[in-house]
Design a protein around this motif. Structure first.
Motif, PDB file in Angstrom:
ATOM      1  N   LEU A  76       0.846  -1.203   0.000  1.00 19.17           N
ATOM      2  CA  LEU A  76       0.000   0.000   0.000  1.00 19.17           C
ATOM      3  C   LEU A  76       0.879   1.250   0.000  1.00 19.17           C
ATOM      4  CD1 LEU A  76      -3.074   0.877   2.065  1.00 19.17           C
ATOM      5  CD2 LEU A  76      -1.014   2.110   2.583  1.00 19.17           C
ATOM      6  N   ASN A 257     -10.925  12.073   5.321  1.00 21.14           N
ATOM      7  CA  ASN A 257     -12.098  11.192   5.227  1.00 21.14           C
ATOM      8  C   ASN A 257     -13.075  11.472   6.358  1.00 21.14           C
ATOM      9  OD1 ASN A 257     -11.681   9.672   2.888  1.00 21.14           O
ATOM     10  ND2 ASN A 257     -10.110   8.464   3.914  1.00 21.14           N
ATOM     11  N   THR A 258     -12.540  11.820   7.530  1.00 24.03           N
ATOM     12  CA  THR A 258     -13.425  12.132   8.658  1.00 24.03           C
ATOM     13  C   THR A 258     -14.191  13.430   8.361  1.00 24.03           C
ATOM     14  OG1 THR A 258     -11.737  11.134  10.077  1.00 24.03           O
ATOM     15  CG2 THR A 258     -13.510  12.310  11.179  1.00 24.03           C
ATOM     16  N   MET A 311     -21.446   7.193   4.416  1.00 17.99           N
ATOM     17  CA  MET A 311     -20.145   6.689   3.955  1.00 17.99           C
ATOM     18  C   MET A 311     -20.330   5.670   2.840  1.00 17.99           C
ATOM     19  SD  MET A 311     -17.481   6.465   7.092  1.00 17.99           S
ATOM     20  CE  MET A 311     -18.291   5.288   8.073  1.00 17.99           C
ATOM     21  N   ARG A 321      -2.478  -1.255  -4.421  1.00 15.81           N
ATOM     22  CA  ARG A 321      -1.223  -1.877  -3.991  1.00 15.81           C
ATOM     23  C   ARG A 321      -0.248  -1.846  -5.159  1.00 15.81           C
ATOM     24  NH1 ARG A 321      -4.067  -1.064  -0.429  1.00 15.81           N
ATOM     25  NH2 ARG A 321      -5.128  -2.542   0.940  1.00 15.81           N
ATOM     26  N   ALA A 387     -16.004   0.971   3.240  1.00 11.72           N
ATOM     27  CA  ALA A 387     -15.625   2.353   3.576  1.00 11.72           C
ATOM     28  C   ALA A 387     -14.245   2.442   4.222  1.00 11.72           C
ATOM     29  CB  ALA A 387     -16.666   2.969   4.501  1.00 11.72           C
ATOM     30  N   GLY A 389     -11.859   0.058   3.973  1.00  6.04           N
ATOM     31  CA  GLY A 389     -10.965  -0.938   3.400  1.00  6.04           C
ATOM     32  C   GLY A 389     -11.188  -2.286   4.060  1.00  6.04           C
ATOM     33  N   LEU A 394      -6.685  -2.749   6.549  1.00  6.56           N
ATOM     34  CA  LEU A 394      -7.932  -2.201   7.085  1.00  6.56           C
ATOM     35  C   LEU A 394      -7.598  -0.975   7.932  1.00  6.56           C
ATOM     36  CD1 LEU A 394     -10.968  -2.461   7.909  1.00  6.56           C
ATOM     37  CD2 LEU A 394     -10.170  -3.765   9.873  1.00  6.56           C
ATOM     38  N   CYS A 395      -8.397   0.090   7.780  1.00  4.44           N
ATOM     39  CA  CYS A 395      -8.114   1.358   8.464  1.00  4.44           C
ATOM     40  C   CYS A 395      -7.884   1.157   9.965  1.00  4.44           C
ATOM     41  CB  CYS A 395      -9.290   2.304   8.255  1.00  4.44           C
ATOM     42  SG  CYS A 395      -9.094   3.856   9.134  1.00  4.44           S
ATOM     43  N   SER A 396      -6.686   1.473  10.435  1.00  7.42           N
ATOM     44  CA  SER A 396      -6.405   1.339  11.874  1.00  7.42           C
ATOM     45  C   SER A 396      -7.065   2.461  12.655  1.00  7.42           C
ATOM     46  CB  SER A 396      -4.908   1.423  12.164  1.00  7.42           C
ATOM     47  OG  SER A 396      -4.167   1.023  11.100  1.00  7.42           O
ATOM     48  N   GLY A 397      -7.461   3.516  11.968  1.00  6.03           N
ATOM     49  CA  GLY A 397      -8.060   4.663  12.659  1.00  6.03           C
ATOM     50  C   GLY A 397      -9.571   4.558  12.775  1.00  6.03           C
ATOM     51  N   LEU A 405     -16.404  11.307  14.874  1.00  2.00           N
ATOM     52  CA  LEU A 405     -17.662  11.612  14.182  1.00  2.00           C
ATOM     53  C   LEU A 405     -18.787  11.801  15.188  1.00  2.00           C
ATOM     54  CD1 LEU A 405     -17.327   9.170  11.148  1.00  2.00           C
ATOM     55  CD2 LEU A 405     -17.356  11.667  11.070  1.00  2.00           C
ATOM     56  N   GLY A 433      -8.295   5.620  -1.370  1.00  3.03           N
ATOM     57  CA  GLY A 433      -9.211   5.037  -0.390  1.00  3.03           C
ATOM     58  C   GLY A 433     -10.054   6.074   0.336  1.00  3.03           C
ATOM     59  N   GLY A 434     -11.304   5.729   0.631  1.00  2.00           N
ATOM     60  CA  GLY A 434     -12.145   6.608   1.432  1.00  2.00           C
ATOM     61  C   GLY A 434     -13.164   7.363   0.613  1.00  2.00           C
TER      62      GLY A 434
HETATM   63  C1  HEM Z   1     -14.311   8.262   8.216  1.00  2.00           C
HETATM   64  C2  HEM Z   1     -12.990   8.287   8.345  1.00  2.00           C
HETATM   65  C3  HEM Z   1     -12.035   7.343   7.655  1.00  2.00           C
HETATM   66  C4  HEM Z   1     -12.190   6.598   6.524  1.00  2.00           C
HETATM   67  C5  HEM Z   1     -13.415   6.513   5.611  1.00  2.00           C
HETATM   68  C6  HEM Z   1     -10.940   5.882   6.317  1.00  2.00           C
HETATM   69  C7  HEM Z   1     -10.707   5.003   5.270  1.00  2.00           C
HETATM   70  C8  HEM Z   1      -9.564   4.249   5.144  1.00  2.00           C
HETATM   71  C9  HEM Z   1      -9.353   3.254   4.116  1.00  2.00           C
HETATM   72  C10 HEM Z   1     -10.327   2.947   2.996  1.00  2.00           C
HETATM   73  C11 HEM Z   1      -8.154   2.687   4.339  1.00  2.00           C
HETATM   74  C12 HEM Z   1      -7.540   1.532   3.571  1.00  2.00           C
HETATM   75  C13 HEM Z   1      -6.750   2.001   2.387  1.00  2.00           C
HETATM   76  C14 HEM Z   1      -6.280   0.834   1.580  1.00  2.00           C
HETATM   77  O1  HEM Z   1      -6.410  -0.324   1.983  1.00  2.00           O
HETATM   78  O2  HEM Z   1      -5.780   1.085   0.473  1.00  2.00           O
HETATM   79  C15 HEM Z   1      -7.557   3.334   5.491  1.00  2.00           C
HETATM   80  C16 HEM Z   1      -6.326   3.036   6.008  1.00  2.00           C
HETATM   81  C17 HEM Z   1      -5.767   3.692   7.067  1.00  2.00           C
HETATM   82  N1  HEM Z   1      -6.353   4.678   7.827  1.00  2.00           N
HETATM   83 FE1  HEM Z   1      -8.230   5.375   7.636  1.00  2.00          FE
HETATM   84  N2  HEM Z   1     -10.079   6.199   7.323  1.00  2.00           N
HETATM   85  C18 HEM Z   1     -10.708   7.088   8.170  1.00  2.00           C
HETATM   86  C19 HEM Z   1     -10.192   7.636   9.321  1.00  2.00           C
HETATM   87  C20 HEM Z   1      -8.936   7.395   9.807  1.00  2.00           C
HETATM   88  C21 HEM Z   1      -8.416   7.953  11.037  1.00  2.00           C
HETATM   89  C22 HEM Z   1      -9.180   8.831  12.019  1.00  2.00           C
HETATM   90  C23 HEM Z   1      -7.129   7.536  11.153  1.00  2.00           C
HETATM   91  C24 HEM Z   1      -6.201   7.893  12.290  1.00  2.00           C
HETATM   92  C25 HEM Z   1      -4.958   8.199  12.119  1.00  2.00           C
HETATM   93  C26 HEM Z   1      -6.845   6.680   9.995  1.00  2.00           C
HETATM   94  C27 HEM Z   1      -5.652   6.027   9.781  1.00  2.00           C
HETATM   95  C28 HEM Z   1      -5.460   5.061   8.804  1.00  2.00           C
HETATM   96  C29 HEM Z   1      -4.237   4.300   8.670  1.00  2.00           C
HETATM   97  C30 HEM Z   1      -2.999   4.422   9.553  1.00  2.00           C
HETATM   98  C31 HEM Z   1      -4.423   3.439   7.582  1.00  2.00           C
HETATM   99  C32 HEM Z   1      -3.426   2.440   7.005  1.00  2.00           C
HETATM  100  C33 HEM Z   1      -3.583   1.118   7.705  1.00  2.00           C
HETATM  101  C34 HEM Z   1      -2.518   0.119   7.270  1.00  2.00           C
HETATM  102  O3  HEM Z   1      -1.806   0.361   6.306  1.00  2.00           O
HETATM  103  O4  HEM Z   1      -2.449  -0.949   7.892  1.00  2.00           O
HETATM  104  N3  HEM Z   1      -7.962   6.630   9.217  1.00  2.00           N
HETATM  105  N4  HEM Z   1      -8.459   4.271   5.978  1.00  2.00           N
END
Ligand code: HEM
Length: 455
Positions: A76, A257-258, A311, A321, A387, A389, A394-397, A405, A433-434
């Protein structure tokens, strides 16, 4: 059957621009059409970048392969450096590690998000002055979320010192963030403006990290956690840069995204009074003086369904990827350096998964198997809700996203009446993503429902 080692079939494109216009017009329909014509794997071109699409609906096992293959084969971070690195700086994208996952876990958030939740009404009062007014809903959502994220990540003092300027710089970065900006292989004036905004954000964060390190006080917040657990064993300067990049990366990851989810959930609810009434009734039933912690947030079933429905309708971006070596996918050969993935709109807007998939119906989640956030499971095979992933990245956040929210939407809906004055003419997916971003204004009128403390 493909010939052994054959590359994926390519869809016809124009000289120079390739398939850019078709993808920009409607990326979901573009992929559906491509899969109908070529099967579960095909390639298309956006300017000089070739993307390989894999069908998460028609060939879930191939999609699973893409999102579950280890990072040293399908990465990624490498994909994002390639696709978005020109806009945001490739160094911002780093592999998420154990400390980062811990800092974003439900356990950590449960202990630390309280002060940030309590800070939200103050942020809103500053953004929504007087008893009534008309605002740019997108700008409001971007600013509020940036302040809330800054509060969680940098602590109260850091947010007070820097959030206004960080929000301003983020606005420059976001307002010019487009497929053209991502893919056009030329240096534009807007690219230079974005670079300057990014450098300014880095300077502010480096300043904050340096000051916190010099301060021997007792701090228990995300910044201190990052300093204590995410430092490298490099020299002091390297460490400072590394830490600042991790902190800024967290702010970036947590922000857009938030913010888009706040804007779309709020405007969708305002335009659907019955759904809004259900959400307001459960908010009104919250104990008056109890803090809004994660347990209280989870009682807000209708709010979570509304968030998920907004969402679902708009989180149509792609999971991408990059192949770090040659990969076999469905009998085709993906060469090292290929970018492969799928847009989640194929899942989220699939009529077989969601009846009348373009209709806004938060209540549809009631009849589905859902988790603590009223969301269909995010790790199911085949995937039901894309939404955040799925798979390895998978989104850690996700827990922090739902907490922010709820923390923002509860006072917005409880303390203000809203009206949509102008709605965006379209929500546009950037392929990453998002959530899609609105094109055109989202203008909102507000009126205070009760007297609130002024900021
Ligand atoms: C509504 C809010 C959010 C949405 C819709 C969202 C969506 C996503 C998606 C779709 C991915 C996967 C991307 C992929 O697989 O290519 C992702 C990954 C990630 N998101 Fe979020 N996200 C949100 C909020 C957050 C928040 C608040 C954080 C906090 C820092 C965050 C941190 C991350 C991280 C660190 C990854 C990468 C995880 C990894 O590589 O293992 N996200 N997010």
């Amino acid at each position: 059957m493909p010939q052994p080692d054959a590359p994926p079939p390519r869809t016809f494109g124009l000289p120079l621009v390739g398939n850019t216009l078709g993808i920009m017009r409607d990326p979901i329909e573009f992929q559906r059409r491509g899969h109908r014509r070529h099967g579960p794997v095909f390639s298309a071109r956006i300017f000089g970048t070739t993307l390989t699409f894999v069908d998460p609906v028609g060939a879930p096992e191939l999609f699973e392969q893409v999102i579950r293959t280890p990072t040293d084969q399908l990465s990624l971070v490498a994909a994002y450096k390639h696709l978005v690195g020109r806009i945001l700086g490739p160094e911002l994208f780093t592999e998420i590690d154990k400390p980062m996952r811990e800092g974003l876990s439900v356990k950590y958030i449960g202990r630390h998000v309280g002060p940030t939740v309590a800070f939200v009404p103050q942020v809103l009062a500053r953004r929504l002055p007087g008893d009534h007014g008309t605002i740019d809903g997108l700008r409001m959502a971007n600013d509020v979320v940036l302040h809330v994220v800054a509060h969680y990540v940098l602590g109260h003092g850091g947010a007070e010192r820097h959030a206004d300027e960080l929000a301003e710089a983020m606005h420059v970065l976001e307002s010019d963030f487009s497929i053209l900006g991502m893919m056009l292989p030329i240096e534009t004036a807007s690219a230079r403006r974005r670079r300057a905004a990014f450098d300014r954000m880095m300077a502010l964060i480096e300043h904050e990290v340096r000051a916190r390190r010099a301060d021997r006080g007792d701090h228990d917040d995300f910044l201190q956690f990052a300093i204590d657990h995410m430092a490298t064993s490099g020299g002091e300067q390297d460490d400072l840069r590394f830490l600042a990049l991790r902190v800024l990366g967290t702010i970036f990851g947590a922000h857009t995204n938030t913010a888009m989810s706040v804007a779309s959930t709020l405007s969708d609810l305002v335009e659907h009074p019955e759904a809004l009434a259900r959400v307001r009734a459960e908010i009104a039933a919250l104990p008056a003086d109890a803090p809004m912690d994660l347990a209280a947030m989870r009682t807000l079933v209708h709010l979570h369904r509304a968030i998920n429905e907004s969402m679902r309708l708009r989180s149509n971006g792609g999971l991408w990827r990059m192949a770090m070596c040659d990969i076999d996918l469905g009998g085709y050969r993906l060469l090292r350096g290929s970018v492969v993935g799928a847009s989640m709109g194929l899942v989220n807007l699939d009529p077989a998964r969601y009846h009348e998939s373009h209709a806004y119906r938060p209540a549809r989640f009631e009849a589905m198997t859902t988790d603590n956030y009223q969301s269909p499971p995010v790790g199911s095979t085949p995937l039901q809700f894309g939404a955040f992933g799925t798979g390895r990245n998978l989104c850690s956040g996700r827990p922090l996203a739902y907490a922010m929210l709820a923390a923002i939407l509860v006072p917005l809906l409880r303390d203000y009446e809203w009206e949509v004055v102008a709605r965006p003419r379209r929500w546009f997916t950037l392929l990453t993503g998002g959530l899609s971003r609105p094109l055109g204004d989202l203008t909102l009128r507000y009126r205070r429902r009760k007297s609130l403390p002024r900021a």
